[in-house]
Design a protein around this motif. Sequence first.
Motif, mmCIF file in Angstrom:
data_model
loop_
_atom_site.group_PDB
_atom_site.id
_atom_site.type_symbol
_atom_site.label_atom_id
_atom_site.label_comp_id
_atom_site.label_asym_id
_atom_site.label_seq_id
_atom_site.Cartn_x
_atom_site.Cartn_y
_atom_site.Cartn_z
ATOM 1 N N ASP A 217 45.644 60.235 -18.821
ATOM 2 C CA ASP A 217 46.208 61.369 -19.550
ATOM 3 C C ASP A 217 47.671 61.460 -19.142
ATOM 4 O O ASP A 217 47.990 61.716 -17.980
ATOM 5 C CB ASP A 217 45.451 62.650 -19.171
ATOM 6 C CG ASP A 217 45.948 63.866 -19.930
ATOM 7 O OD1 ASP A 217 47.184 64.030 -20.062
ATOM 8 O OD2 ASP A 217 45.112 64.668 -20.362
ATOM 9 N N THR B 265 48.816 65.198 -17.770
ATOM 10 C CA THR B 265 48.357 65.644 -16.446
ATOM 11 C C THR B 265 48.450 64.547 -15.391
ATOM 12 O O THR B 265 48.445 64.847 -14.192
ATOM 13 C CB THR B 265 46.889 66.115 -16.502
ATOM 14 O OG1 THR B 265 46.048 64.981 -16.809
ATOM 15 C CG2 THR B 265 46.698 67.212 -17.535
ATOM 16 N N ARG C 55 46.130 62.466 -14.760
ATOM 17 C CA ARG C 55 44.809 62.146 -14.222
ATOM 18 C C ARG C 55 44.149 61.042 -15.045
ATOM 19 O O ARG C 55 44.450 60.842 -16.229
ATOM 20 C CB ARG C 55 43.920 63.377 -14.170
ATOM 21 C CG ARG C 55 43.498 63.877 -15.508
ATOM 22 C CD ARG C 55 42.635 65.118 -15.425
ATOM 23 N NE ARG C 55 42.359 65.520 -16.792
ATOM 24 C CZ ARG C 55 41.387 66.271 -17.151
ATOM 25 N NH1 ARG C 55 40.585 66.769 -16.254
ATOM 26 N NH2 ARG C 55 41.193 66.575 -18.417
ATOM 27 N N GLU C 56 43.221 60.362 -14.374
ATOM 28 C CA GLU C 56 42.467 59.335 -15.062
ATOM 29 C C GLU C 56 41.419 60.010 -15.942
ATOM 30 O O GLU C 56 40.723 60.918 -15.505
ATOM 31 C CB GLU C 56 41.801 58.385 -14.066
ATOM 32 C CG GLU C 56 41.194 57.194 -14.741
ATOM 33 C CD GLU C 56 41.087 55.973 -13.846
ATOM 34 O OE1 GLU C 56 40.405 55.038 -14.262
ATOM 35 O OE2 GLU C 56 41.684 55.966 -12.762
ATOM 36 N N LEU C 57 41.336 59.563 -17.181
ATOM 37 C CA LEU C 57 40.372 60.127 -18.118
ATOM 38 C C LEU C 57 39.005 59.493 -17.921
ATOM 39 O O LEU C 57 38.899 58.303 -17.637
ATOM 40 C CB LEU C 57 40.844 59.908 -19.557
ATOM 41 C CG LEU C 57 42.100 60.674 -19.946
ATOM 42 C CD1 LEU C 57 42.648 60.150 -21.263
ATOM 43 C CD2 LEU C 57 41.804 62.163 -20.032
ATOM 44 N N THR C 58 37.978 60.292 -18.088
ATOM 45 C CA THR C 58 36.596 59.826 -18.002
ATOM 46 C C THR C 58 35.917 60.078 -19.336
ATOM 47 O O THR C 58 36.429 60.816 -20.183
ATOM 48 C CB THR C 58 35.831 60.572 -16.900
ATOM 49 O OG1 THR C 58 35.737 61.957 -17.275
ATOM 50 C CG2 THR C 58 36.519 60.443 -15.541
ATOM 51 N N ALA D 120 33.365 61.873 -19.645
ATOM 52 C CA ALA D 120 33.073 63.317 -19.630
ATOM 53 C C ALA D 120 34.263 64.111 -20.137
ATOM 54 O O ALA D 120 34.084 65.084 -20.887
ATOM 55 C CB ALA D 120 32.681 63.762 -18.228
ATOM 56 N N ASN D 121 35.495 63.725 -19.767
ATOM 57 C CA ASN D 121 36.687 64.406 -20.268
ATOM 58 C C ASN D 121 36.783 64.308 -21.786
ATOM 59 O O ASN D 121 37.147 65.272 -22.460
ATOM 60 C CB ASN D 121 37.971 63.799 -19.705
ATOM 61 C CG ASN D 121 38.114 63.890 -18.215
ATOM 62 O OD1 ASN D 121 38.497 62.908 -17.595
ATOM 63 N ND2 ASN D 121 37.829 65.022 -17.608
ATOM 64 N N LEU D 122 36.489 63.122 -22.297
ATOM 65 C CA LEU D 122 36.683 62.863 -23.724
ATOM 66 C C LEU D 122 35.542 63.357 -24.596
ATOM 67 O O LEU D 122 35.770 63.794 -25.718
ATOM 68 C CB LEU D 122 36.888 61.364 -23.952
ATOM 69 C CG LEU D 122 38.135 60.777 -23.289
ATOM 70 C CD1 LEU D 122 38.106 59.256 -23.376
ATOM 71 C CD2 LEU D 122 39.394 61.327 -23.921
ATOM 72 N N GLY E 61 32.917 65.531 -23.458
ATOM 73 C CA GLY E 61 32.433 66.852 -23.087
ATOM 74 C C GLY E 61 31.026 66.851 -22.524
ATOM 75 O O GLY E 61 30.498 65.828 -22.089
ATOM 76 N N TYR F 103 27.885 64.150 -22.244
ATOM 77 C CA TYR F 103 28.598 62.937 -22.637
ATOM 78 C C TYR F 103 27.711 61.697 -22.578
ATOM 79 O O TYR F 103 27.863 60.794 -23.410
ATOM 80 C CB TYR F 103 29.871 62.746 -21.808
ATOM 81 C CG TYR F 103 29.637 62.249 -20.399
ATOM 82 C CD1 TYR F 103 29.727 60.899 -20.091
ATOM 83 C CD2 TYR F 103 29.330 63.139 -19.371
ATOM 84 C CE1 TYR F 103 29.514 60.441 -18.805
ATOM 85 C CE2 TYR F 103 29.128 62.695 -18.083
ATOM 86 C CZ TYR F 103 29.217 61.346 -17.795
ATOM 87 O OH TYR F 103 29.010 60.903 -16.521
#
Length: 173
Positions: free
Chosen positions: A94, A97, A99-102, A104-106, A108, A111
Amino acid sequence: IPALSNTGNNELEQRINYEVALRIDTVVDEAKQRAKEYYDAYIATGGDREKFQPIEIGVEYDVKCNNGEAVSFVVTEYETHASFYSESYFYNIDLETGRELTLANLLGENYIEKANQAVREGIAAREADDPNAMFFHDELEFHSIKPDQSFYINELGNPVVVFEKYAIAPGYM
Protein backbone atom coordinates in the motif's frame (compact mmCIF):
# COMPACT_ATOMS: atom_id res chain seq x y z
CA ILE A 1 17.21 -5.79 -8.30
CA PRO A 2 13.85 -4.07 -8.37
CA ALA A 3 13.55 -0.88 -6.36
CA LEU A 4 10.74 1.46 -5.41
CA SER A 5 11.27 5.08 -6.36
CA ASN A 6 9.30 8.29 -6.84
CA THR A 7 6.56 7.29 -4.37
CA GLY A 8 6.93 10.49 -2.35
CA ASN A 9 7.70 8.34 0.70
CA ASN A 10 11.48 8.01 1.08
CA GLU A 11 11.19 5.96 4.27
CA LEU A 12 8.95 3.42 2.51
CA GLU A 13 11.29 3.26 -0.49
CA GLN A 14 14.35 2.68 1.69
CA ARG A 15 12.62 0.02 3.81
CA ILE A 16 11.21 -1.96 0.87
CA ASN A 17 14.38 -1.61 -1.23
CA TYR A 18 16.48 -2.83 1.70
CA GLU A 19 14.15 -5.81 2.32
CA VAL A 20 14.13 -6.81 -1.35
CA ALA A 21 17.91 -6.44 -1.73
CA LEU A 22 18.51 -8.43 1.46
CA ARG A 23 16.20 -11.24 0.34
CA ILE A 24 17.81 -11.40 -3.10
CA ASP A 25 21.32 -11.36 -1.63
CA THR A 26 20.35 -14.15 0.75
CA VAL A 27 18.80 -16.43 -1.89
CA VAL A 28 21.69 -15.85 -4.29
CA ASP A 29 24.24 -16.61 -1.56
CA GLU A 30 22.34 -19.79 -0.67
CA ALA A 31 22.19 -20.80 -4.34
CA LYS A 32 25.92 -20.16 -4.75
CA GLN A 33 26.62 -22.35 -1.72
CA ARG A 34 24.45 -25.16 -3.16
CA ALA A 35 26.27 -24.81 -6.50
CA LYS A 36 29.67 -24.99 -4.78
CA GLU A 37 28.62 -28.08 -2.80
CA TYR A 38 27.38 -29.71 -6.02
CA TYR A 39 30.66 -28.93 -7.79
CA ASP A 40 32.72 -30.21 -4.86
CA ALA A 41 30.68 -33.45 -4.76
CA TYR A 42 31.05 -33.84 -8.54
CA ILE A 43 34.84 -33.53 -8.33
CA ALA A 44 35.09 -35.69 -5.17
CA THR A 45 33.25 -38.54 -6.94
CA GLY A 46 35.65 -38.51 -9.91
CA GLY A 47 33.96 -35.98 -12.17
CA ASP A 48 36.05 -34.32 -14.88
CA ARG A 49 36.55 -30.57 -14.30
CA GLU A 50 36.48 -29.99 -18.06
CA LYS A 51 33.07 -31.64 -18.45
CA PHE A 52 31.40 -29.98 -15.49
CA GLN A 53 28.31 -28.01 -16.43
CA PRO A 54 27.95 -25.09 -14.01
CA ILE A 55 24.68 -24.29 -12.35
CA GLU A 56 23.08 -21.11 -13.65
CA ILE A 57 21.61 -18.83 -11.00
CA GLY A 58 19.39 -15.89 -11.89
CA VAL A 59 16.94 -13.44 -10.41
CA GLU A 60 14.11 -11.78 -12.32
CA TYR A 61 11.25 -9.55 -11.35
CA ASP A 62 7.88 -8.65 -12.83
CA VAL A 63 5.80 -5.63 -11.85
CA LYS A 64 2.18 -6.76 -11.77
CA CYS A 65 0.54 -3.50 -10.64
CA ASN A 66 1.65 0.08 -10.07
CA ASN A 67 -1.49 2.16 -9.98
CA GLY A 68 -0.48 4.93 -7.58
CA GLU A 69 -2.33 3.32 -4.68
CA ALA A 70 -0.53 -0.01 -4.58
CA VAL A 71 2.50 -1.63 -6.11
CA SER A 72 2.67 -5.38 -6.59
CA PHE A 73 5.65 -7.28 -7.95
CA VAL A 74 7.15 -10.74 -7.89
CA VAL A 75 10.84 -11.57 -7.56
CA THR A 76 11.81 -15.01 -8.85
CA GLU A 77 15.10 -16.74 -8.16
CA TYR A 78 15.94 -19.69 -10.38
CA GLU A 79 18.63 -22.32 -10.68
CA THR A 80 19.19 -24.53 -13.69
CA HIS A 81 21.44 -27.49 -14.26
CA ALA A 82 20.05 -30.89 -15.18
CA SER A 83 16.77 -29.70 -13.71
CA PHE A 84 15.08 -26.39 -13.02
CA TYR A 85 14.26 -24.94 -9.61
CA SER A 86 12.62 -21.62 -8.89
CA GLU A 87 11.16 -19.77 -5.95
CA SER A 88 9.02 -16.65 -6.09
CA TYR A 89 8.53 -13.90 -3.53
CA PHE A 90 5.50 -11.64 -3.78
CA TYR A 91 5.38 -8.02 -2.65
CA ASN A 92 2.07 -6.18 -2.37
CA ILE A 93 2.48 -2.72 -0.86
CA ASP A 94 0.00 0.00 0.00
CA LEU A 95 1.80 3.13 -1.19
CA GLU A 96 -0.13 5.44 1.14
CA THR A 97 0.47 3.59 4.41
CA GLY A 98 3.62 1.70 3.43
CA ARG A 99 2.28 -1.54 4.84
CA GLU A 100 2.30 -4.85 3.07
CA LEU A 101 -1.14 -5.76 1.77
CA THR A 102 -2.71 -9.11 2.61
CA LEU A 103 -5.68 -10.94 1.19
CA ALA A 104 -7.53 -10.02 4.38
CA ASN A 105 -6.86 -6.32 3.67
CA LEU A 106 -8.15 -6.63 0.12
CA LEU A 107 -11.07 -9.04 0.56
CA GLY A 108 -12.17 -8.22 4.09
CA GLU A 109 -13.92 -10.45 6.55
CA ASN A 110 -14.21 -14.09 5.50
CA TYR A 111 -11.38 -13.55 2.99
CA ILE A 112 -10.49 -17.25 2.99
CA GLU A 113 -14.02 -18.28 2.04
CA LYS A 114 -14.22 -15.54 -0.62
CA ALA A 115 -10.88 -16.57 -2.13
CA ASN A 116 -11.80 -20.27 -2.01
CA GLN A 117 -15.03 -19.59 -3.89
CA ALA A 118 -13.18 -17.55 -6.53
CA VAL A 119 -10.58 -20.30 -6.98
CA ARG A 120 -13.26 -22.99 -7.35
CA GLU A 121 -15.11 -20.85 -9.90
CA GLY A 122 -11.86 -20.21 -11.76
CA ILE A 123 -11.04 -23.91 -11.92
CA ALA A 124 -14.54 -24.74 -13.16
CA ALA A 125 -14.43 -21.98 -15.79
CA ARG A 126 -11.02 -23.06 -17.11
CA GLU A 127 -12.11 -26.69 -17.33
CA ALA A 128 -15.34 -25.69 -19.12
CA ASP A 129 -13.50 -23.42 -21.60
CA ASP A 130 -10.54 -25.68 -22.35
CA PRO A 131 -10.93 -29.44 -22.85
CA ASN A 132 -7.18 -29.83 -22.20
CA ALA A 133 -7.32 -28.04 -18.85
CA MET A 134 -6.79 -30.49 -16.02
CA PHE A 135 -6.92 -29.90 -12.30
CA PHE A 136 -6.59 -32.51 -9.60
CA HIS A 137 -9.92 -34.02 -8.45
CA ASP A 138 -8.64 -36.54 -5.95
CA GLU A 139 -6.80 -36.24 -2.64
CA LEU A 140 -4.67 -33.46 -4.20
CA GLU A 141 -7.60 -31.32 -5.31
CA PHE A 142 -7.97 -27.75 -4.12
CA HIS A 143 -9.54 -27.47 -0.69
CA SER A 144 -8.56 -24.06 0.65
CA ILE A 145 -6.02 -21.30 0.39
CA LYS A 146 -3.58 -20.89 3.26
CA PRO A 147 -3.93 -17.92 5.62
CA ASP A 148 -0.64 -16.60 4.19
CA GLN A 149 -1.39 -17.58 0.58
CA SER A 150 0.86 -16.07 -2.09
CA PHE A 151 -0.80 -13.58 -4.39
CA TYR A 152 -0.23 -10.50 -6.48
CA ILE A 153 -2.44 -7.59 -7.45
CA ASN A 154 -3.24 -7.23 -11.14
CA GLU A 155 -3.55 -3.93 -13.02
CA LEU A 156 -7.27 -3.80 -12.23
CA GLY A 157 -6.44 -3.85 -8.51
CA ASN A 158 -7.73 -7.39 -8.00
CA PRO A 159 -5.81 -10.03 -6.06
CA VAL A 160 -4.64 -13.06 -8.06
CA VAL A 161 -3.95 -16.14 -5.94
CA VAL A 162 -0.79 -18.05 -6.88
CA PHE A 163 -0.18 -21.75 -6.24
CA GLU A 164 3.07 -23.66 -6.31
CA LYS A 165 3.60 -25.82 -9.36
CA TYR A 166 1.85 -29.22 -8.93
CA ALA A 167 -0.18 -27.95 -5.93
CA ILE A 168 -3.61 -28.16 -7.57
CA ALA A 169 -2.83 -29.26 -11.12
CA PRO A 170 -0.21 -30.99 -13.26
CA GLY A 171 2.92 -28.97 -13.93
CA TYR A 172 1.95 -27.88 -17.44
CA MET A 173 -1.09 -26.05 -16.03
